[in-house]
Design a protein around this motif. Structure first.
Motif, PDB file in Angstrom:
ATOM      1  N   GLU A 151      -5.495 -22.136  -6.752  1.00  0.00           N
ATOM      2  CA  GLU A 151      -5.557 -20.708  -7.057  1.00  0.00           C
ATOM      3  C   GLU A 151      -5.667 -19.909  -5.776  1.00  0.00           C
ATOM      4  OE1 GLU A 151     -10.064 -19.565  -8.121  1.00  0.00           O
ATOM      5  OE2 GLU A 151      -9.141 -20.887  -9.624  1.00  0.00           O
TER       6      GLU A 151
ATOM      7  N   THR B 213      -6.191 -15.533  -4.444  1.00  0.00           N
ATOM      8  CA  THR B 213      -6.474 -14.157  -4.836  1.00  0.00           C
ATOM      9  C   THR B 213      -5.926 -13.205  -3.796  1.00  0.00           C
ATOM     10  OG1 THR B 213      -8.620 -14.162  -3.739  1.00  0.00           O
ATOM     11  CG2 THR B 213      -8.587 -14.809  -6.065  1.00  0.00           C
TER      12      THR B 213
ATOM     13  N   GLY C  50      -9.041  -8.633  -2.529  1.00  0.00           N
ATOM     14  CA  GLY C  50     -10.463  -8.865  -2.720  1.00  0.00           C
ATOM     15  C   GLY C  50     -10.785  -9.483  -4.067  1.00  0.00           C
ATOM     16  N   GLY C  51      -9.814 -10.135  -4.669  1.00  0.00           N
ATOM     17  CA  GLY C  51     -10.049 -10.829  -5.929  1.00  0.00           C
ATOM     18  C   GLY C  51      -9.586 -10.059  -7.161  1.00  0.00           C
TER      19      GLY C  51
ATOM     20  N   LYS D 211      -5.524 -12.611  -9.265  1.00  0.00           N
ATOM     21  CA  LYS D 211      -5.737 -14.055  -9.104  1.00  0.00           C
ATOM     22  C   LYS D 211      -4.556 -14.788  -9.736  1.00  0.00           C
ATOM     23  CE  LYS D 211      -9.161 -17.575 -10.346  1.00  0.00           C
ATOM     24  NZ  LYS D 211     -10.479 -17.761 -11.000  1.00  0.00           N
TER      25      LYS D 211
ATOM     26  N   SER E 258      -7.326  -7.725 -12.542  1.00  0.00           N
ATOM     27  CA  SER E 258      -8.564  -7.025 -12.867  1.00  0.00           C
ATOM     28  C   SER E 258      -8.268  -5.645 -13.443  1.00  0.00           C
ATOM     29  CB  SER E 258      -9.429  -6.885 -11.612  1.00  0.00           C
ATOM     30  OG  SER E 258     -10.527  -6.051 -11.856  1.00  0.00           O
TER      31      SER E 258
ATOM     32  N   ALA F 141      -0.621 -12.892  -3.569  1.00  0.00           N
ATOM     33  CA  ALA F 141      -1.364 -14.000  -4.181  1.00  0.00           C
ATOM     34  C   ALA F 141      -0.435 -15.158  -4.535  1.00  0.00           C
ATOM     35  CB  ALA F 141      -2.111 -13.515  -5.420  1.00  0.00           C
TER      36      ALA F 141
END
Length: 128
Positions: free
Chosen positions: A54, A56, A59-60, A63, A78, A96
């Motif tokens: 995985e 990201t 900053g995540g 993903k 997100s 990503a």
């Protein structure tokens, strides 16, 4: 025929066939090791579909989950990106995805190298 002859530098002819037999045995061992290595690499490649990596981006907030046979398994975005423009989201997905693909390729290379080193370490020193 095993008699030493001056024209051959005092070497016995019987040793030549012994060396040829040794070389044939080494070649057979090498072929056997090659087949075993090839089988193990094929098994490893088949198992890649079960190994996940995985990555990201942002900053995540994005993903990506992929298998090591380079299949994207999931994309998680997100809710924080709800207000972002499409191009920003697209750039994060691309970043990503590129990272996860690189991780999958690296893991495959590491596993392939482990197998190769295992079998190449078994080869006898031919004295060249």
């Amino acid at each position: 025929m095993a008699k030493k002859m001056k024209s051959l530098g005092g070497r016995s002819l019987s040793k030549k066939t012994s060396n040829a037999n040794n070389m044939n045995a080494l070649l057979q061992e090498a072929q056997k090791a090659q087949l075993q290595m090839q089988k193990e690499i094929e098994e490893m490649e088949n198992s890649l579909k079960d190994l996940e990596v995985e990555a990201t981006a942002g900053g995540g907030v994005v993903k990506i989950i992929a298998t090591c046979d380079l299949r994207i398994k999931d994309i998680i975005i997100s809710e924080e990106l709800e207000e972002e423009d499409f191009d920003t989201i697209k750039d994060l997905i691309i970043a990503a995805t590129n990272e996860v693909v690189q991780k999958a390729i690296q893991l495959k290379e590491e596993k392939t190298n482990e197998i190769s080193e295992k079998y190449l370490g078994q080869l006898p020193d031919l004295g060249f």
